[in-house]
Design a protein around this motif. Structure first.
Motif, PDB file in Angstrom:
ATOM      1  N   TYR A  26       0.809  -1.287   0.141  1.00  0.00           N
ATOM      2  CA  TYR A  26      -0.195  -0.138   0.189  1.00  0.00           C
ATOM      3  C   TYR A  26       1.014   1.092   0.307  1.00  0.00           C
ATOM      4  CZ  TYR A  26      -3.475   3.829   1.540  1.00  0.00           C
ATOM      5  OH  TYR A  26      -3.791   4.928   1.784  1.00  0.00           O
ATOM      6  N   GLU A  27       1.673   1.635   0.584  1.00  0.00           N
ATOM      7  CA  GLU A  27       2.779   2.776   0.795  1.00  0.00           C
ATOM      8  C   GLU A  27       3.769   2.918  -0.475  1.00  0.00           C
ATOM      9  OE1 GLU A  27       4.040   1.653   6.007  1.00  0.00           O
ATOM     10  OE2 GLU A  27       5.306   1.389   3.788  1.00  0.00           O
ATOM     11  N   LEU A  28       3.904   1.896  -0.981  1.00  0.00           N
ATOM     12  CA  LEU A  28       4.654   1.930  -2.512  1.00  0.00           C
ATOM     13  C   LEU A  28       3.483   2.205  -3.095  1.00  0.00           C
ATOM     14  CD1 LEU A  28       6.914  -1.263  -1.832  1.00  0.00           C
ATOM     15  CD2 LEU A  28       7.764   1.186  -2.355  1.00  0.00           C
ATOM     16  N   GLY A  29       2.727   1.651  -3.360  1.00  0.00           N
ATOM     17  CA  GLY A  29       1.675   2.197  -4.322  1.00  0.00           C
ATOM     18  C   GLY A  29       1.063   3.636  -4.568  1.00  0.00           C
ATOM     19  N   ILE A  30       1.414   3.569  -3.237  1.00  0.00           N
ATOM     20  CA  ILE A  30       0.738   5.685  -2.552  1.00  0.00           C
ATOM     21  C   ILE A  30       1.397   6.005  -3.126  1.00  0.00           C
ATOM     22  CG2 ILE A  30       0.431   6.664  -0.850  1.00  0.00           C
ATOM     23  CD1 ILE A  30      -2.736   5.927  -1.617  1.00  0.00           C
ATOM     24  N   ASP A  79       7.033   1.848 -18.773  1.00  0.00           N
ATOM     25  CA  ASP A  79       8.028   2.260 -19.435  1.00  0.00           C
ATOM     26  C   ASP A  79       9.224   2.079 -18.882  1.00  0.00           C
ATOM     27  OD1 ASP A  79       7.984   5.015 -21.023  1.00  0.00           O
ATOM     28  OD2 ASP A  79       8.393   3.235 -22.366  1.00  0.00           O
ATOM     29  N   ASP A  80       9.038   3.274 -17.232  1.00  0.00           N
ATOM     30  CA  ASP A  80      10.589   3.889 -17.321  1.00  0.00           C
ATOM     31  C   ASP A  80      11.292   2.381 -16.771  1.00  0.00           C
ATOM     32  OD1 ASP A  80       9.107   6.452 -15.712  1.00  0.00           O
ATOM     33  OD2 ASP A  80       9.714   6.007 -17.937  1.00  0.00           O
ATOM     34  N   LEU A  81      10.597   1.338 -16.586  1.00  0.00           N
ATOM     35  CA  LEU A  81      11.526   0.220 -15.748  1.00  0.00           C
ATOM     36  C   LEU A  81      12.363   0.031 -17.733  1.00  0.00           C
ATOM     37  CD1 LEU A  81       9.577  -1.476 -13.604  1.00  0.00           C
ATOM     38  CD2 LEU A  81      11.795  -0.465 -13.179  1.00  0.00           C
ATOM     39  N   GLN A  82      12.075  -0.648 -18.372  1.00  0.00           N
ATOM     40  CA  GLN A  82      12.267  -0.915 -19.501  1.00  0.00           C
ATOM     41  C   GLN A  82      13.076   0.355 -19.739  1.00  0.00           C
ATOM     42  OE1 GLN A  82       8.254  -1.503 -21.672  1.00  0.00           O
ATOM     43  NE2 GLN A  82       8.209  -2.824 -20.976  1.00  0.00           N
ATOM     44  N   ASP A  83      12.965   1.030 -19.972  1.00  0.00           N
ATOM     45  CA  ASP A  83      14.102   2.379 -20.796  1.00  0.00           C
ATOM     46  C   ASP A  83      14.801   2.738 -19.928  1.00  0.00           C
ATOM     47  OD1 ASP A  83      11.177   4.638 -22.693  1.00  0.00           O
ATOM     48  OD2 ASP A  83      12.278   2.146 -22.732  1.00  0.00           O
ATOM     49  N   LYS A  84      15.158   2.215 -18.688  1.00  0.00           N
ATOM     50  CA  LYS A  84      15.402   2.917 -17.639  1.00  0.00           C
ATOM     51  C   LYS A  84      15.700   4.864 -17.756  1.00  0.00           C
ATOM     52  CE  LYS A  84      18.618  -1.098 -17.922  1.00  0.00           C
ATOM     53  NZ  LYS A  84      17.322  -2.147 -18.449  1.00  0.00           N
ATOM     54  N   ASP A  85      14.708   4.956 -17.468  1.00  0.00           N
ATOM     55  CA  ASP A  85      14.039   6.350 -17.305  1.00  0.00           C
ATOM     56  C   ASP A  85      13.270   7.105 -16.384  1.00  0.00           C
ATOM     57  OD1 ASP A  85      13.112   8.154 -20.067  1.00  0.00           O
ATOM     58  OD2 ASP A  85      14.076   8.499 -19.141  1.00  0.00           O
ATOM     59  N   ASN A  86      13.316   8.685 -16.077  1.00  0.00           N
ATOM     60  CA  ASN A  86      13.190   9.126 -14.932  1.00  0.00           C
ATOM     61  C   ASN A  86      13.486   8.694 -13.404  1.00  0.00           C
ATOM     62  OD1 ASN A  86      11.535  11.019 -16.589  1.00  0.00           O
ATOM     63  ND2 ASN A  86      10.172   9.433 -17.647  1.00  0.00           N
ATOM     64  N   LYS A  87      14.621   8.325 -13.540  1.00  0.00           N
ATOM     65  CA  LYS A  87      15.839   7.930 -12.001  1.00  0.00           C
ATOM     66  C   LYS A  87      14.745   8.528 -10.826  1.00  0.00           C
ATOM     67  CE  LYS A  87      18.266   5.258 -14.914  1.00  0.00           C
ATOM     68  NZ  LYS A  87      17.955   3.741 -13.997  1.00  0.00           N
ATOM     69  N   GLY A  88      14.467  10.485 -11.405  1.00  0.00           N
ATOM     70  CA  GLY A  88      13.677  10.877 -10.065  1.00  0.00           C
ATOM     71  C   GLY A  88      12.492   9.555  -9.833  1.00  0.00           C
ATOM     72  N   MET A  89      11.762   9.490 -10.464  1.00  0.00           N
ATOM     73  CA  MET A  89      10.234   8.992 -10.048  1.00  0.00           C
ATOM     74  C   MET A  89      10.211   7.538  -8.450  1.00  0.00           C
ATOM     75  SD  MET A  89       8.398  11.142 -11.555  1.00  0.00           S
ATOM     76  CE  MET A  89       7.354  11.054 -12.838  1.00  0.00           C
ATOM     77  N   ALA A  90       9.033   7.934  -7.821  1.00  0.00           N
ATOM     78  CA  ALA A  90       9.027   7.053  -6.684  1.00  0.00           C
ATOM     79  C   ALA A  90       9.669   5.561  -7.518  1.00  0.00           C
ATOM     80  CB  ALA A  90       7.656   7.207  -6.388  1.00  0.00           C
TER      81      ALA A  90
END
Lengths: 305, 59
Positions: A26-30, A79-90
């Motif tokens: 739940y915490e991770l999802g939030i 998509d971010d996991l696949q591209d290894k992108d947007n490193k700042g996201m939660a």
């Protein structure tokens, strides 16, 4: 749309609480959902707007809009996991296997929220079918994108229609369907044009942004890079050598300024901007053709700005 | 076609300047492409740089 953020957030929190029952999950999802709450939530707004345009009433649409936003969020995470992108996201602060698990949960939750919404069974069934079908279309497009399996503009447009435009179509069509019970081809058409314009704009940005993932360094086949490869002179053939891996990144990395100049002088940026604007103008024309009240036309157009 | 038109434009500053001053016939491209081309070129920020293009269309 005044209550939009409040009602969407309530739907997010209530449904995550109901279905993400392991406390850590739940915490991770939030944490992921809170990233979404900081954004414009264009997709969810399009769902609500189309519901209202086609005379839908009541607040039940906000659960559907929240479902659409969770669908988009889950696919963004993947998509971010696949591209290894947007490193700042939660989700990139978590182990990738955890982030993937959360994304799977959010994607499934989006379907569950739609299926348990207050609308007549037939309409929720239709809307859920549209959601599934468009997600599958997007996954097909993403496959092409990941394989960089594009050789010409037709391939690129096909991929973009699948990967990006399909999700905008889903957002608009789910609102439309819940209000009317019917698929609307005109809505599909303008949503698709907007989706294509938006993706081309992203691709221009990914070519010019040298600090993060860059489509030139990554040899990505997009509308601007396809044009570039067809427009370079004999003296600039090293660019083709790089894209075809006869040169490595270290051979060309120092030539960034030269690349920027070539992007300008070949007309790459001009061509891509014109193509983007052409699709945007197509979108405007199709929205106006629907013949809706100007209040609603203005709302739809304002959302895209 | 639009692609060929722009490739030719970039090779010919005179042609580009005629487009900017609405003196160029734009054959072979659709009306919406013509409008988009004229609008993009017209929205460039520095009018002194003939070859500079405004690549961020607002939408």
């Amino acid at each position: 749309m005044d209550d939009f953020e409040r009602l969407i957030e309530k739907e997010f929190r209530d449904n995550l609480q109901a279905y993400f029952i392991v406390p850590h999950m739940y915490e991770l999802g939030i944490a992921c959902v809170e990233e979404k709450l900081r954004e414009s939530m264009l997709f969810g707004k399009l769902t609500v707007l189309h519901y209202r345009i086609f005379e839908g009433t009541g607040d039940g649409i906000f659960r559907a809009a929240a479902a659409v936003e969770l669908m988009v969020l889950s696919l963004d995470i993947i998509d971010d996991l696949q591209d290894k992108d947007n490193k700042g996201m939660a989700w990139n602060q978590m182990a990738p296997e955890i982030a993937l698990n959360i994304a799977l949960g959010l994607l499934t939750l989006s379907q569950q929220m739609l299926l348990t919404s207050e609308f007549a069974l037939e309409r929720t069934h239709e809307a859920a079918q549209v959601m599934s079908k468009q997600i599958l279309t997007a996954i097909n497009g993403q496959t092409t994108d990941l394989q960089n399996d594009i050789t010409n503009e037709e391939d690129y447009l096909c991929m973009v229609r699948q990967k990006s435009a399909a999700l905008l179509v889903a957002a608009c069509m789910i609102g439309t369907l819940l209000a009317t019970g019917e698929w609307n081809a005109q809505v599909r058409d303008y949503a698709e044009e907007l989706g294509i314009a938006a993706q081309i704009k992203n691709d221009i940005g990914d070519l010019l942004n040298w600090e993060n993932k860059n489509d030139f360094w990554n040899r990505k086949k997009t509308l601007p890079t396809l044009y570039l490869l067809e427009s370079i002179s004999e003296e600039e053939s090293w660019i083709l050598d790089y894209f075809e891996k006869r040169l490595q990144l270290e051979d060309v990395f120092h030539r960034r300024e030269e690349i920027e100049k070539i992007l300008e002088q070949t007309g790459t940026l001009l061509y891509t901007s014109v193509r983007m604007r052409t699709h945007y103008y197509n979108y405007l024309e199709l929205v106006n053709k629907l013949g809706m009240d100007s209040y609603w036309t203005d709302q739809i157009i304002a959302l895209a700005e | 076609m639009l692609k060929e038109l722009i490739q030719n434009l970039m090779k010919d500053p005179g042609m580009y300047a005629r487009l900017q001053s609405n003196q160029l016939q734009l054959a072979g491209i659709s009306e919406v492409e013509q409008r988009a081309l004229v609008d993009v070129i017209g929205s460039r920020s520095d009018k002194n740089e003939v070859m500079k293009s405004m690549f961020w269309a607002k939408f």
